[in-house]
Design an enzyme around this catalytic site. Sequence first.
Site, PDB file in Angstrom:
ATOM      1  N   GLN A 270      16.830  -4.721  38.179  1.00 26.75           N
ATOM      2  CA  GLN A 270      17.992  -3.900  38.517  1.00 26.75           C
ATOM      3  C   GLN A 270      18.519  -4.265  39.901  1.00 26.75           C
ATOM      4  OE1 GLN A 270      19.313  -1.729  36.274  1.00 26.75           O
ATOM      5  NE2 GLN A 270      20.969  -1.852  37.723  1.00 26.75           N
ATOM      6  N   HIS A 273      21.246  -6.951  40.467  1.00 25.62           N
ATOM      7  CA  HIS A 273      22.638  -6.786  40.018  1.00 25.62           C
ATOM      8  C   HIS A 273      23.632  -6.919  41.161  1.00 25.62           C
ATOM      9  CE1 HIS A 273      23.087  -6.026  35.823  1.00 25.62           C
ATOM     10  NE2 HIS A 273      22.104  -5.151  35.787  1.00 25.62           N
ATOM     11  N   GLU A 339      20.939   6.154  35.273  1.00 26.21           N
ATOM     12  CA  GLU A 339      21.586   5.357  34.219  1.00 26.21           C
ATOM     13  C   GLU A 339      20.501   4.784  33.278  1.00 26.21           C
ATOM     14  OE1 GLU A 339      23.252   1.721  35.662  1.00 26.21           O
ATOM     15  OE2 GLU A 339      24.497   1.417  33.895  1.00 26.21           O
ATOM     16  N   HIS A 340      19.480   4.159  33.877  1.00 24.86           N
ATOM     17  CA  HIS A 340      18.346   3.635  33.101  1.00 24.86           C
ATOM     18  C   HIS A 340      17.086   4.346  33.547  1.00 24.86           C
ATOM     19  CE1 HIS A 340      21.172   0.156  33.610  1.00 24.86           C
ATOM     20  NE2 HIS A 340      21.035   0.111  32.301  1.00 24.86           N
ATOM     21  N   ASP A 373      19.647  -4.298  27.981  1.00 22.73           N
ATOM     22  CA  ASP A 373      20.806  -4.903  28.638  1.00 22.73           C
ATOM     23  C   ASP A 373      21.456  -5.958  27.740  1.00 22.73           C
ATOM     24  OD1 ASP A 373      20.474  -3.418  30.893  1.00 22.73           O
ATOM     25  OD2 ASP A 373      19.428  -4.971  32.031  1.00 22.73           O
ATOM     26  N   HIS A 432      53.134  34.809  15.573  1.00 16.44           N
ATOM     27  CA  HIS A 432      51.844  34.411  14.986  1.00 16.44           C
ATOM     28  C   HIS A 432      51.430  35.426  13.917  1.00 16.44           C
ATOM     29  CE1 HIS A 432      51.433  31.584  18.267  1.00 16.44           C
ATOM     30  NE2 HIS A 432      50.265  31.162  17.786  1.00 16.44           N
TER      31      HIS A 432
HETATM   32  P1  NAD Z   1      35.279  -7.726  38.471  1.00 16.21           P
HETATM   33  O1  NAD Z   1      35.773  -8.425  37.262  1.00 16.21           O
HETATM   34  O2  NAD Z   1      34.916  -6.305  38.354  1.00 16.21           O
HETATM   35  O3  NAD Z   1      36.374  -7.841  39.611  1.00 16.21           O
HETATM   36  C1  NAD Z   1      37.045  -9.032  39.918  1.00 16.21           C
HETATM   37  C2  NAD Z   1      38.473  -8.684  40.254  1.00 16.21           C
HETATM   38  O4  NAD Z   1      38.511  -7.793  41.355  1.00 16.21           O
HETATM   39  C3  NAD Z   1      39.325  -9.844  40.634  1.00 16.21           C
HETATM   40  O5  NAD Z   1      39.903 -10.407  39.480  1.00 16.21           O
HETATM   41  C4  NAD Z   1      40.367  -9.178  41.512  1.00 16.21           C
HETATM   42  O6  NAD Z   1      41.482  -8.874  40.741  1.00 16.21           O
HETATM   43  C5  NAD Z   1      39.760  -7.904  41.984  1.00 16.21           C
HETATM   44  N1  NAD Z   1      39.603  -7.925  43.427  1.00 16.21           N
HETATM   45  C6  NAD Z   1      38.606  -8.461  44.150  1.00 16.21           C
HETATM   46  N2  NAD Z   1      38.841  -8.325  45.455  1.00 16.21           N
HETATM   47  C7  NAD Z   1      40.034  -7.705  45.573  1.00 16.21           C
HETATM   48  C8  NAD Z   1      40.842  -7.284  46.673  1.00 16.21           C
HETATM   49  N3  NAD Z   1      40.449  -7.473  47.916  1.00 16.21           N
HETATM   50  N4  NAD Z   1      42.005  -6.679  46.409  1.00 16.21           N
HETATM   51  C9  NAD Z   1      42.400  -6.454  45.137  1.00 16.21           C
HETATM   52  N5  NAD Z   1      41.679  -6.841  44.071  1.00 16.21           N
HETATM   53  C10 NAD Z   1      40.524  -7.455  44.290  1.00 16.21           C
HETATM   54  O7  NAD Z   1      34.062  -8.599  38.990  1.00 16.21           O
HETATM   55  P2  NAD Z   1      33.088  -8.410  40.217  1.00 16.21           P
HETATM   56  O8  NAD Z   1      33.824  -8.183  41.468  1.00 16.21           O
HETATM   57  O9  NAD Z   1      32.157  -9.555  40.122  1.00 16.21           O
HETATM   58  O10 NAD Z   1      32.301  -7.061  39.925  1.00 16.21           O
HETATM   59  C11 NAD Z   1      31.557  -6.848  38.763  1.00 16.21           C
HETATM   60  C12 NAD Z   1      31.079  -5.422  38.763  1.00 16.21           C
HETATM   61  O11 NAD Z   1      30.722  -5.051  37.459  1.00 16.21           O
HETATM   62  C13 NAD Z   1      29.864  -5.195  39.630  1.00 16.21           C
HETATM   63  O12 NAD Z   1      30.062  -4.005  40.336  1.00 16.21           O
HETATM   64  C14 NAD Z   1      28.734  -5.082  38.630  1.00 16.21           C
HETATM   65  O13 NAD Z   1      27.679  -4.257  39.062  1.00 16.21           O
HETATM   66  C15 NAD Z   1      29.450  -4.482  37.468  1.00 16.21           C
HETATM   67  N6  NAD Z   1      28.820  -4.788  36.189  1.00 16.21           N
HETATM   68  C16 NAD Z   1      28.330  -3.751  35.488  1.00 16.21           C
HETATM   69  C17 NAD Z   1      27.782  -3.936  34.239  1.00 16.21           C
HETATM   70  C18 NAD Z   1      27.316  -2.752  33.459  1.00 16.21           C
HETATM   71  O14 NAD Z   1      27.263  -2.799  32.259  1.00 16.21           O
HETATM   72  N7  NAD Z   1      26.996  -1.641  34.100  1.00 16.21           N
HETATM   73  C19 NAD Z   1      27.724  -5.206  33.696  1.00 16.21           C
HETATM   74  C20 NAD Z   1      28.233  -6.245  34.432  1.00 16.21           C
HETATM   75  C21 NAD Z   1      28.800  -6.027  35.677  1.00 16.21           C
END
Ligand code: NAD
Length: 444
Positions: A270, A273, A339-340, A373, A432
């Site tokens: 975890q 992540h 969550e988990h 997962d 009514h």
């Molecule tokens: P993301 O796809 O959530 O975000 C990427 C996007 O964020 C970019 O395309 C951009 O548009 C936007 N962005 C980034 N910086 C920005 C800024 N300064 N201004 C405006 N927009 C901006 O991908 P990520 O950032 O890698 O985050 C992934 C998230 O998803 C993490 O928080 C992760 O923990 C979570 N996640 C959760 C699970 C789940 O099932 N719980 C699974 C996978 C990922």
Amino acid sequence: TPKPGDGPISMRTSDLTSVTPAERAQLLRRPVLKSGEMIDKVKPIVEQVRQSGDKALLELTAKFDKASLTSTVAFPPYTAESMKVDEEVRKAIDVAYANIRKFHEAQIDKTGLQVETMPGVVCSRFARPIARVGLYVPGGTAILPSTALMLGIPAQVAGCKEIVLATPPRSDGSISPEVMYVAKLVGASAILKAGGAQAVAAMAYGTESCPKVDKIFGPGNQWVTAAKMLVQNDTDALVSIDMPAGPSEVLVIADHTANPAFVAADLLSQAEHGVDSQVVLVAVNLTADHLASIEREVDEQAHALERVDIVRQSVSKSLIVKAPNVEEAIAFSNDYAPEHLILHLENARDKIPLIENAGSVFVGPYTPESCGDYASGTNHTLPTNGYARQFSGVNTQSYQKHITSQEITASGLGKLGPVVATLADCEGLQAHANAVRIRLKAFQ
Ligand code: NAD
């Protein structure tokens, strides 16, 4: 050679038998999410997409994802080239798909229900798919076919007609072939090559090329989450969302039977992540030696991980909570609403009746969270931040709505009508009451 920042990777420890109520409440808190502030930041992005549609999407994708695209949406049939994945990976995706599909198909409410509440008064309830759904699969650089499976399969088995899958493109403008392969498996009707708030806005309002959807699902960073919260409050968008999302978290309860290496591996799976991941170990009356060997395992295994720098930060914010017995450990977990929840307990299965709040539970030493997962069958899109108190994880019914219906016979109305007329009179709603009395009179 030691790198800067090297050193032991360890968690803070508290003891439930000696904390004050205020300290206990503090242990249950997650890092503060500044949702109001983030909503103000995403507003201009959402507005830009709403005003300028595809043109805005292209500009924002160039700005945030460094990808220059000519079109923002791909429709099937997707090219074989775009879905070309390693054979081993394809086989693994296929097994995961089959298991997740089996579990989510079993959740479908096929028959509905019918109840005669009074003689001649029949009430029923039946499900219908939400017609158009949007699935957000995070990550420009990360490959997340698992999230595409978890969001896409229930949409497919529920019978949603339009499935839009949004994900940020890589800098060369392409989507990872693993995600494309899953998109085909789950029957995605459109791929939106955009991420962040702009992707959410495109699905909420629609653009020239992106279909508008009725409900948006999926995890994402704070830009994604804030945009989902913003659009669900706009009556012009007329869109709902799965749940408010936050950083991922796990709570592990371990007793004298727990294998220190397994416990440590679960905590770290975890912690890797992201830096904001939350990891909690509730130690049930463990000896000092046992606890020390878990901590040693955390430190050793963490140093062997490629993501050691992320783990260092998330573990430093995480905690060990000592509990005097299983009941108090589970009471703490219920208040935390993780969550988990992983149970490294003797006769772990027998403790499930005590669990009140959790997104998904992992029972016994051979059930790592990783299986849920990816591929056991349960969904990995789960409530975080304590929302497991009132939210379920994503499931097949999240893609359906229920319609109720009733049919009343003349004799049924003869018995029910006077009751309704009395209540309508009581509320002063004459029309009514009239709708009932006009019929009762017709019987005479
Ligand atoms: P993301 O796809 O959530 O975000 C990427 C996007 O964020 C970019 O395309 C951009 O548009 C936007 N962005 C980034 N910086 C920005 C800024 N300064 N201004 C405006 N927009 C901006 O991908 P990520 O950032 O890698 O985050 C992934 C998230 O998803 C993490 O928080 C992760 O923990 C979570 N996640 C959760 C699970 C789940 O099932 N719980 C699974 C996978 C990922």
